[in-house]
Write a protein that holds these residues in place. Structure first.
Motif, short mmCIF file in Angstrom:
data_model
loop_
_atom_site.label_atom_id
_atom_site.label_comp_id
_atom_site.label_asym_id
_atom_site.label_seq_id
_atom_site.Cartn_x
_atom_site.Cartn_y
_atom_site.Cartn_z
N ASP A 139 0.83 -1.20 0.00
CA ASP A 139 0.00 0.00 0.00
C ASP A 139 0.87 1.26 0.00
O ASP A 139 1.62 1.50 0.96
CB ASP A 139 -0.91 -0.02 1.23
N GLU A 140 0.79 2.05 -1.07
CA GLU A 140 1.54 3.30 -1.22
C GLU A 140 3.04 3.11 -0.98
O GLU A 140 3.72 3.98 -0.45
CB GLU A 140 0.98 4.36 -0.25
N THR A 141 3.53 1.94 -1.37
CA THR A 141 4.95 1.62 -1.20
C THR A 141 5.49 1.07 -2.52
O THR A 141 5.55 -0.15 -2.72
CB THR A 141 5.15 0.59 -0.06
N PRO A 142 5.91 1.95 -3.43
CA PRO A 142 6.33 1.52 -4.78
C PRO A 142 7.44 0.48 -4.78
O PRO A 142 7.44 -0.43 -5.62
CB PRO A 142 6.78 2.83 -5.44
N ASP A 143 8.41 0.60 -3.87
CA ASP A 143 9.52 -0.36 -3.85
C ASP A 143 9.03 -1.78 -3.62
O ASP A 143 9.51 -2.73 -4.25
CB ASP A 143 10.53 0.01 -2.77
N ASN A 144 8.06 -1.93 -2.72
CA ASN A 144 7.53 -3.27 -2.43
C ASN A 144 6.68 -3.78 -3.59
O ASN A 144 6.67 -4.98 -3.88
CB ASN A 144 6.72 -3.26 -1.14
N CYS A 145 5.97 -2.87 -4.26
CA CYS A 145 5.21 -3.25 -5.46
C CYS A 145 6.14 -3.77 -6.55
O CYS A 145 5.87 -4.78 -7.20
CB CYS A 145 4.42 -2.05 -5.99
N GLU A 146 7.25 -3.06 -6.72
CA GLU A 146 8.23 -3.48 -7.74
C GLU A 146 8.83 -4.84 -7.38
O GLU A 146 9.04 -5.69 -8.25
CB GLU A 146 9.33 -2.43 -7.85
N MET A 147 9.07 -5.04 -6.11
CA MET A 147 9.62 -6.33 -5.65
C MET A 147 8.64 -7.46 -5.96
O MET A 147 9.03 -8.55 -6.39
CB MET A 147 9.88 -6.25 -4.15
N PHE A 148 7.36 -7.19 -5.76
CA PHE A 148 6.33 -8.18 -6.07
C PHE A 148 6.40 -8.59 -7.54
O PHE A 148 6.36 -9.79 -7.87
CB PHE A 148 4.95 -7.62 -5.74
N LEU A 149 6.52 -7.63 -8.43
CA LEU A 149 6.59 -7.93 -9.86
C LEU A 149 7.89 -8.65 -10.22
O LEU A 149 7.89 -9.60 -11.01
CB LEU A 149 6.47 -6.64 -10.68
N LEU B 187 -4.09 -6.12 -3.75
CA LEU B 187 -2.66 -5.96 -3.96
C LEU B 187 -2.36 -5.37 -5.35
O LEU B 187 -1.57 -4.42 -5.48
CB LEU B 187 -1.97 -7.33 -3.80
N LEU B 188 -3.02 -5.91 -6.36
CA LEU B 188 -2.75 -5.41 -7.73
C LEU B 188 -3.24 -3.98 -7.91
O LEU B 188 -2.71 -3.24 -8.74
CB LEU B 188 -3.40 -6.35 -8.75
N GLY B 189 -4.24 -3.60 -7.12
CA GLY B 189 -4.65 -2.19 -7.12
C GLY B 189 -3.51 -1.30 -6.67
O GLY B 189 -3.30 -0.21 -7.21
N ASN B 190 -2.76 -1.76 -5.65
CA ASN B 190 -1.60 -0.99 -5.17
C ASN B 190 -0.52 -0.90 -6.25
O ASN B 190 0.10 0.15 -6.43
CB ASN B 190 -1.01 -1.66 -3.92
N VAL B 191 -0.30 -2.00 -6.95
CA VAL B 191 0.71 -2.02 -8.02
C VAL B 191 0.31 -1.05 -9.13
O VAL B 191 1.13 -0.28 -9.64
CB VAL B 191 0.90 -3.45 -8.57
N ALA B 192 -0.99 -1.08 -9.47
CA ALA B 192 -1.48 -0.23 -10.57
C ALA B 192 -1.40 1.25 -10.24
O ALA B 192 -1.39 2.10 -11.14
CB ALA B 192 -2.92 -0.61 -10.91
N GLU B 193 -1.32 1.60 -8.95
CA GLU B 193 -1.20 3.02 -8.56
C GLU B 193 0.18 3.59 -8.88
O GLU B 193 0.37 4.81 -8.88
CB GLU B 193 -1.48 3.16 -7.06
N VAL B 194 1.14 2.73 -9.14
CA VAL B 194 2.52 3.17 -9.41
C VAL B 194 2.71 3.32 -10.92
O VAL B 194 2.77 2.32 -11.64
CB VAL B 194 3.55 2.17 -8.83
N LYS B 195 2.79 4.55 -11.39
CA LYS B 195 2.84 4.84 -12.84
C LYS B 195 3.95 4.06 -13.54
O LYS B 195 3.75 3.51 -14.64
CB LYS B 195 3.04 6.34 -13.04
N GLU B 196 5.14 4.00 -12.90
CA GLU B 196 6.29 3.36 -13.54
C GLU B 196 6.10 1.85 -13.70
O GLU B 196 6.77 1.23 -14.55
CB GLU B 196 7.56 3.61 -12.71
N LEU B 197 5.21 1.26 -12.93
CA LEU B 197 5.03 -0.19 -12.98
C LEU B 197 3.86 -0.62 -13.87
O LEU B 197 3.75 -1.79 -14.22
CB LEU B 197 4.81 -0.75 -11.56
N ARG B 198 3.00 0.35 -14.22
CA ARG B 198 1.80 -0.02 -14.98
C ARG B 198 2.09 -0.65 -16.33
O ARG B 198 1.34 -1.55 -16.76
CB ARG B 198 0.88 1.20 -15.14
N PRO B 199 3.17 -0.25 -17.02
CA PRO B 199 3.45 -0.93 -18.31
C PRO B 199 3.60 -2.44 -18.17
O PRO B 199 3.32 -3.17 -19.13
CB PRO B 199 4.76 -0.27 -18.76
N GLN B 200 4.04 -2.91 -17.01
CA GLN B 200 4.20 -4.35 -16.83
C GLN B 200 2.85 -5.08 -16.71
O GLN B 200 2.78 -6.30 -16.85
CB GLN B 200 5.06 -4.64 -15.59
#
Length: 766
Positions: A556-566, A594-607
């Motif tokens: 949640d609102e933690t881009p680094d952890n979202c990126e780690m998930f991917l 969880l994927l909602g959190n990932v989708a909030e990160v602009k840099e990760l949405r292309p994935q």
């Protein structure tokens, strides 16, 4: 209720100095040896406290590293004065005692210091002219010295480390020594010749030492006031010697009834002898003994009425001759403790809570084998009945766990007792300070003892605390311990389930810095490994669902952890779980959150922009799982993707317009009054979708989300929306030409709800 009084200034300063030695009291010589600053002079009160607190910190604090040359700070008695110090466990080595040999020690307690050798016996001579109290309890190797250091010959193999027993050491010259504890000394030490030079012993502890002839004790018949012969195999000859020690005020001949077979049995005659011959006796311990004859009076002869400690009414017949009640009577694991009238102010036994607590208090320091059984009785009391002396019970169990960090039985029984002593029934009686002490010893147990039962008990006990609030002072440590427990190779499912639940709770309501720190510890990877293992086993249980929930919270609102998930194949696991468990609604909700959190990160949405992923999200729009939650979260993911505009839609199928239509249909199908299984700490990710015209459906999803939340939970979400500047954004959106009319209508209702809430809750007091 227990006191929450702050620590004293002395305690705080001592702790700070010990944690910052080379910045406060000393400096490093040659980058390794500690030396006291030349302008520092410390009295004995401070020096003793520093040393004793240092020992406590080393044994009890996880984040405290012992310093090899700590004792060198006290090498010079001109600048430091030591008088009374208590050292324990493997912390103390020969060179440490050698470092303080110039000090005029009055009291030296060495407990279970197994690294001390015969070199330290020679160091003890340095203290001979001042020492009054000495304990060598459990220092099993202090009477051993190396023989033939160059190589071991067969004849010197007295023990496996090529050491031989020192037999020529005596306490010659220890003229002031009055109190001596040699408990649990190794067999073969010539006790009689060792002690012969001591003329005026007042207290002697020979626990666990076997000697067939105790006649040497009579040399102190006019001075000995305390004698402990715990676990000594007694005989009638021993009794004849003991009753000659007419000055005795404390006599302990107790034993551990489980340790070995003892030929000696206590009789009514022996107890009568003690009463007749030892007129000064105030404390007697006969715990663990089998009573050969019936020492108690019959039930019919017992005085009716209230329990009495008067000797004349004693249910133990020989004790009717006592002149006064005993201060302490040890009857643990004897039949006598269950009698009605016992002539003592304090009794250890197993009859009731008071006796059990007295037993724990009396035996903790030197008798863990007895203490563990007493704590087990306390566990039953706390589990089945109600503990009436809660604070005392908690403090005693905490002390036992600290004192015996590596004793399996103590850790198992103690951690089990803590679970019941900290539950909600007793919560109001416990102070913050006391509950923090419980948390500390629980974490110590998890850290020191990798045993399934201990780990389970400790995890269950942590569940009794408000998480994360009460664990925040040990946040990093508790997460590290839980992650180490969550090893996928571990077979104990119950521990996994509890540990994942705790991990989830720990990352649920904390700030992003905490989440990022835990992510770097390996939290995300650990959860993914757990999920992968469950997938291989084709099992969707609480561990699986909690793991996805924990990932939802930590991203949640933690881009680094979202990126780690991917980066660690999180999306593959998402698809595999969806395929393997199509009917698991709770699982789907957690994964989409969880994927909602990932989708909030602009840099990760292309994935996320693949035909496969977009098709899956689109199909989940029609899901009725868990109310609207799965459909809502899938729409949230797509709303953020749509927000990037048509040029970011890098796939042919499904088409962007087709997905938009399905999103509109899904939103219109939801009940605006739906109660939610969701918790927003911030509206920022939603609010950023309002002031834009590139994706009206994303704007509509965001407005619907706000309307639902402020309608159903106005107390929580109206203030949050106002605080985060949502009202001006909604007003601006209403003016936008690109916004759909139904979206504008919904926005007006949100503004109206919040305005009404604000007026109703306005403070009109003067």
């Amino acid at each position: 209720m227990a006191s929450d009084t702050p620590e004293s200034l002395m305690a705080l300063c001592t702790d700070f100095c010990l944690r910052n030695l080379d910045g406060t009291l000393g400096y490093l010589l040659d980058k390794e040896t500690l030396r006291l600053h030349p302008d520092i002079f410390l009295p004995s009160e401070i020096c003793d406290r520093l040393v004793n607190e240092y020992v406590e910190l080393v044994n009890a604090a996880c984040n405290f590293e012992p310093h090899e040359s700590f004792f060198s700070l006290f090498s010079d008695p001109r600048s430091t004065r030591l008088t009374r110090i208590h050292l324990r466990e493997d912390l103390v080595q020969d060179q440490d005692l050698e470092a303080i040999r110039k000090q005029d020690l009055v009291e030296l307690y060495l407990t279970n210091c197994e690294k001390l050798s015969a070199k330290s016996l020679q160091t003890l001579r340095s203290f001979s002219h001042t020492l009054v109290s000495l304990s060598l309890f459990g220092c099993a190797n202090i009477f051993y010295e190396e023989e033939n250091p160059g190589g071991c010959e067969d004849e010197c193999l007295v023990n496996p480390t090529c050491q031989v027993l020192v037999k020529d050491f005596t306490f010659e010259g220890f003229s002031r020594l009055r109190f001596l504890n040699l408990g649990r000394m190794i067999d073969g030490v010539p006790v009689e010749s060792l002690l012969r030079p001591l003329n005026s012993l007042a207290a002697l502890d020979l626990s666990g030492i076997q000697t067939s002839d105790a006649a040497f004790l009579t040399q102190w018949k006019d001075s000995l006031v305390s004698l402990v012969l715990y676990n000594m195999d007694l005989s009638d000859d021993h009794i004849r010697v003991i009753v000659q020690l007419h000055k005795l005020r404390h006599l302990d001949i107790s034993r551990d009834r489980l340790s070995s077979y003892y030929k000696f049995k206590l009789t009514r005659k022996v107890l009568s002898l003690f009463v007749q011959k030892l007129g000064n006796l105030m404390s007697l311990d006969i715990s663990g003994h089998m009573i050969l004859e019936n020492c108690s009076i019959s039930k019919m002869d017992e005085d009716a009425g209230q329990t009495s400690i008067e000797p004349s009414k004693s249910s133990i017949m020989p004790f009717r001759a006592l002149k006064r009640p005993l201060q302490f009577l040890g009857l643990f694991e004897t039949s006598l403790c269950r009698l009605t009238h016992i002539p003592a102010y304090k009794v250890s036994g197993d009859k009731n809570e008071e006796q059990v607590l007295n037993a724990i208090e009396a035996y903790t320091e030197h008798r863990p084998e007895i203490t563990s059984r007493a704590i087990n009785l306390l566990f039953d009391i706390a589990r089945i009945e109600r503990c009436n002396q809660l604070l005392r019970a908690l403090k005693l169990v905490i002390t036992a766990l600290k004192c015996h960090k590596y004793d399996k039985n103590i850790q198992v029984t103690g951690s089990a007792a803590l679970f019941y002593l900290t539950n909600s029934e007793y919560r109001s009686e416990q102070s913050i300070k006391l509950r923090r002490q419980v948390i500390q010893v629980v974490l110590n147990g998890m850290e020191s003892y990798q045993e399934v039962t201990v780990q389970r008990n400790c995890c269950l006990t942590l569940c009794n605390f408000s998480i994360p609030e009460e664990l925040e002072f040990q946040y990093r440590r508790v997460n590290e311990l839980l992650l180490s427990i969550l090893n996928p190779t571990r077979q104990d499912e119950s521990i996994q389930r509890i540990a994942v639940h705790l991990c989830n709770a720990l990352v649920c309501q904390v700030d992003n810095d905490h989440k990022e720190a835990v992510g770097k510890m390996g939290f995300v990877v650990t959860m993914l490994k757990l999920i992968q293992k469950k997938l291989l086993d084709k099992i969707c249980d609480q561990v699986m669902e909690f793991s996805w929930s924990a990932l939802w919270n930590i991203t949640d609102e933690t881009p680094d952890n979202c990126e780690m998930f991917l980066n660690f194949n999180g999306m593959k696991l998402f698809l595999d779980c969806l395929k393997e468990f199509p009917e698991k609604q709770e699982l789907h909700r957690n994964m989409l959150g969880l994927l909602g959190n990932v989708a909030e990160v602009k840099e990760l949405r292309p994935q996320l922009m693949t035909s496969q992923f977009i098709s899956v999200f689109s199909n989940l729009l029609e899901s009725k799982a868990d109310g609207i939650e799965v459909s809502y979260n899938a729409c949230g993911v797509l709303s953020h993707i749509m927000f990037d505009g048509p040029e970011a839609w890098g796939i042919c199928e499904p088409q962007r317009e087709e997905v938009e239509e399905r999103m509109w249909a899904a939103i219109q199908s939801w009940d605006i009054n739906s109660r939610r299984n969701i918790n927003y700490r911030s509206f920022e990710p939603i609010l950023r979708l309002l002031p834009q015209g590139i994706s009206p459906v994303s704007q509509h999803w965001a407005t619907w989300a706000l309307y639902n939340l402020v309608s159903v939970y106005p107390d929580k979400y109206c203030p949050l929306l106002i605080k985060e500047g949502g009202m001006p954004l909604l007003r601006d959106m209403i003016k936008m030409a690109t916004a759909r009319q139904e979206t504008k209508e919904m926005a007006r209702k949100v503004i109206e709800h919040c305005s009404n809430f604000k007026e109703e809750n306005m403070d009109t007091s003067r």
